[in-house]
Scaffold this active site. Structure first.
Site, short mmCIF file in Angstrom:
data_model
loop_
_atom_site.label_atom_id
_atom_site.label_comp_id
_atom_site.label_asym_id
_atom_site.label_seq_id
_atom_site.Cartn_x
_atom_site.Cartn_y
_atom_site.Cartn_z
N PRO A 2 23.80 8.96 -19.13
CA PRO A 2 24.18 8.51 -21.28
C PRO A 2 23.85 9.56 -22.21
CG PRO A 2 21.75 7.00 -19.29
CD PRO A 2 22.20 8.26 -18.71
N GLU A 3 24.53 9.88 -23.03
CA GLU A 3 24.61 10.43 -24.18
C GLU A 3 24.98 10.03 -25.59
OE1 GLU A 3 26.29 14.31 -22.91
OE2 GLU A 3 26.09 14.42 -21.22
N LYS A 51 19.22 10.71 -28.82
CA LYS A 51 19.09 9.36 -27.41
C LYS A 51 18.64 8.43 -27.85
CE LYS A 51 20.85 13.21 -24.83
NZ LYS A 51 20.90 14.06 -23.53
N ASN A 160 24.02 16.72 -20.71
CA ASN A 160 24.72 17.73 -19.87
C ASN A 160 26.25 18.08 -19.91
OD1 ASN A 160 23.09 19.42 -18.32
ND2 ASN A 160 23.82 18.67 -16.50
N ARG A 241 19.09 22.02 -15.05
CA ARG A 241 20.34 20.68 -14.90
C ARG A 241 21.93 21.49 -14.91
NH1 ARG A 241 20.02 17.16 -19.39
NH2 ARG A 241 18.38 16.41 -20.29
#
Length: 254
Positions: A2-3, A51, A160, A241
């Site tokens: 999810p972004e 977000k 990311n 990440r």
């Protein structure tokens, strides 16, 4: 993963199905808020901020953050409810289930904005300000570019996937310092464009080619040929990440 665009799309779906309806069930499965029952209250608003997602119901605001694996599932009943559910809302035949939510809390509606007061300009919000976002980005010039793009205090909504893709289109490696960015305003505007074009999609695309397997430049393509030059895409999974890059198309500048 999810972004900001996924959260925006999720809010749009929840808004369409719930706003204006009265809750006929409210089951909060987080111990701290287990006694909260908003049954009988009307859903007034659903909105996203970076977000973060807010469902404003009566005097309360249901604040959630999807983190890595969370989602909201919305449909006419029945929607499966299992041990991963953190909240179940029903409005007549409509059921919305928050699954594996990284954050779920019930806030005072009049003060729910305090939960997101630390965020930078929202890439998909009415407060979007490219000049402010660019200034935030350049505030720490020695910082690695990917790290800065992921900092929600700089600009809100990049995750990311977009961080890696933005580094590629900028021609800079994820580890390159922010000071190497020649045109910060252009970069943050490109970030906004990417999220804006994907806000109605569940499967995001940054290349302009929506065919399966062709949507992204480097993310998730370790070892595959760069779409521009053919160099195998690099990968580093040792940090917090994962990062992907093309050693030929992207300069490190350190």
């Amino acid at each position: 993963m999810p972004e900001g665009d996924t959260v925006w799309h999720t809010a749009a779906v929840l808004r369409e199905r719930l706003v204006g309806r009265t809750l006929t069930r409210c089951d909060v499965r987080v111990p701290r808020y287990a006694t909260v029952d908003l049954t009988g209250e009307s859903v007034d608003e659903v909105l996203s901020r970076g977000k973060h997602l807010f469902i404003r119901v009566g005097p309360a605001s249901i604040h959630s953050h999807l983190k890595m694996d969370g989602s909201w599932r919305v449909a006419d009943r029945p929607v499966r409810v299992d041990h991963r559910a953190r909240i179940v809302l029903e409005a007549g035949a409509v059921r919305a289930v928050g699954v594996d939510l990284g954050v779920l809390e019930i806030l005072d509606r009049d003060r729910d904005d305090e939960a997101v007061a630390h965020l930078g300009p929202d890439l998909l919000g009415a407060d979007w300000d490219p000049a402010r976002a660019a200034a935030n980005l350049m505030a720490r010039p020695d910082r690695p570019l990917a790290e800065a793009l992921l900092d929600q205090r700089v600009l809100a909504g990049v995750g990311n996937v977009y961080s890696n893709e933005l580094c590629f289109v900028s021609g800079l490696a994820p580890t390159a310092p922010v000071s190497a960015v020649a045109d910060p305003r252009r970069l943050v505007s490109r970030a906004r464009e990417m999220l804006w074009l994907n806000r109605f999609r569940w499967n995001r695309c940054t290349t302009g080619d929506t065919r399966a397997g062709r949507q992204l430049w480097v993310y998730g393509r370790a070892g595959q040929p760069c779409r521009r030059c053919g160099t195998p895409v690099g990968y580093d999974g040792t940090g917090e990440r994962v990062t992907y890059w093309c050693a030929s198309c992207q300069r490190d500048m350190r």
